[in-house]
Design an enzyme around this catalytic site. Structure first.
Site, short mmCIF file in Angstrom:
data_model
loop_
_atom_site.label_atom_id
_atom_site.label_comp_id
_atom_site.label_asym_id
_atom_site.label_seq_id
_atom_site.Cartn_x
_atom_site.Cartn_y
_atom_site.Cartn_z
N GLU A 65 1.45 -8.10 16.90
CA GLU A 65 0.81 -7.30 17.42
C GLU A 65 -0.12 -6.08 16.74
OE1 GLU A 65 1.64 -3.67 20.91
OE2 GLU A 65 3.11 -5.14 20.58
N HIS A 104 -11.80 -5.48 -12.41
CA HIS A 104 -10.18 -4.84 -12.54
C HIS A 104 -10.23 -3.98 -13.84
CE1 HIS A 104 -6.34 -4.14 -11.51
NE2 HIS A 104 -5.64 -5.01 -12.03
#
Length: 348
Positions: free
Chosen positions: A248, A124
């Site tokens: 979904e 990072h």
């Protein structure tokens, strides 16, 4: 190194075909890699490196949960698992994988062991990019490099065990030895990267902080909540609202996007869904673009970094974090999610 055209923009990438695992092992054959920190990235990166045949040790505080986790993962005290200072002393490459707040706290200790020729590795860009706030300023006679997997350490490890790779960015902040490039790419291949794309420490942290607060985590939760609440307010059941909002998307549609792109996903849905998606994506873009612009400015100004430092350095940080996560977990939407997941065929 290959040059790939991404939508008309050329980028430098490194693949496992041109920089093989065998070459990576050869580059690192005389190196001792000490992974400091065994939280988010530490386990996945260290275990992948070990399984790939690199000389890896772990540095961690004794009598801690992460020390016990390292032992459970197969690291042996006195052989491959050491107290932080001993691991730092043994290392030629220090993989500094503590949290950003942890890096600030432990930096005075790490500094003592940064002997000439060593490499300091990050996943990072935070500590280096915001050095005025973190006080992390490496000496000039060590390599300072970065490999940032584009996902969690859990995903990195899981994909490695499945024989796949998680794409990573790489950067060189300081090349003191003349071999920083070979080191960073070898380590990137070693930790299980699918391919490596070039960045800088600043670009990595700016994009990372924006992404985490944006589409990867913050924005997606906000959009989930907005749609779920709208459906519930209009009489839809928790199950229906959750399935249409989250289930979904995550179980059916996102795998199609990952496979061949958004247009391919659209092409594999009903014509009614296609029409609606094509009509509505631009209004959503226009509504959220000002928020993303504001977010990026906050990141670039260092305000998001300072908020993280201030929050994560507090003694009661974990208590407050647990309370916020509990609130999220116990919201109706995610309680509905727990119930829906239990009903998946693989869980029955």
């Amino acid at each position: 190194m290959a040059t790939i055209n991404f939508g008309g923009v050329e980028e430098k990438v490194v693949t496992r075909e041109e920089f093989s695992l065998e070459k990576a092992r050869e580059v690192m054959k005389d190196e001792t890699i000490a992974v400091i920190g065994y939280g988010v990235q530490g386990p996945g990166q260290s275990l992948n490196l070990k399984d790939n045949g690199f000389n890896v040790i772990v540095g961690q505080r004794k009598a801690s949960k992460t020390w016990d986790k390292a032992i459970a993962d197969g690291w042996v005290p006195g052989e491959t698992l050491f107290e932080i200072e001993e691991a730092l002393d043994r290392a030629t490459v220090i993989q500094y994988l503590l949290s950003d707040a942890g890096q600030i706290a432990v930096w005075p200790t790490v500094q003592k062991y940064l002997k000439p020729g060593k490499a300091l590795y990050f996943s990072h860009g935070f500590g280096i990019t915001y050095k005025e706030r973190t006080n992390i300023v490496p000496p000039k006679d060590v390599d300072v490099i970065l490999v940032a997997p584009k996902g969690s350490g859990t995903s990195l490890r899981r994909m490695f065990l499945e024989g796949r790779g998680l794409n990573s960015s790489y950067a060189i902040f300081q090349d003191a030895t003349g071999k920083a490039f070979d080191r960073v790419v070898a380590l990137g291949i070693g930790v299980g990267s699918g391919y490596l794309f070039e960045t800088t420490f600043k670009r990595e942290v700016y994009s990372d902080l924006t992404g985490e607060r944006g589409t990867l985590m913050g924005c997606i939760q906000g959009i989930f909540a907005a749609q779920y609440d709208t459906l519930r307010e209009n009489g839809h059941t928790p199950s229906e609202a959750f399935n249409e909002t989250v289930e979904e998307l995550t179980q059916s549609l996102m795998p199609l996007v990952a496979e061949n792109g958004m247009d391919w996903m659209y092409a594999n849905t009903s014509t009614t869904a296609q029409r609606g998606a094509l009509d509505w994506w631009k209004p959503f873009r226009d509504a959220t673009k000002p928020v993303f612009e504001k977010l990026y400015k906050e990141v670039a100004a260092g305000n998001e970094a300072q908020r993280s430092i201030d929050s994560n350095s507090q003694d009661d940080y974990r208590v407050k974090l647990d309370a916020e996560l509990k609130e999220l977990r116990e919201s109706e939407m995610w309680r509905a999610g727990t119930a829906v997941r239990k009903l998946r065929p693989e869980n029955n």
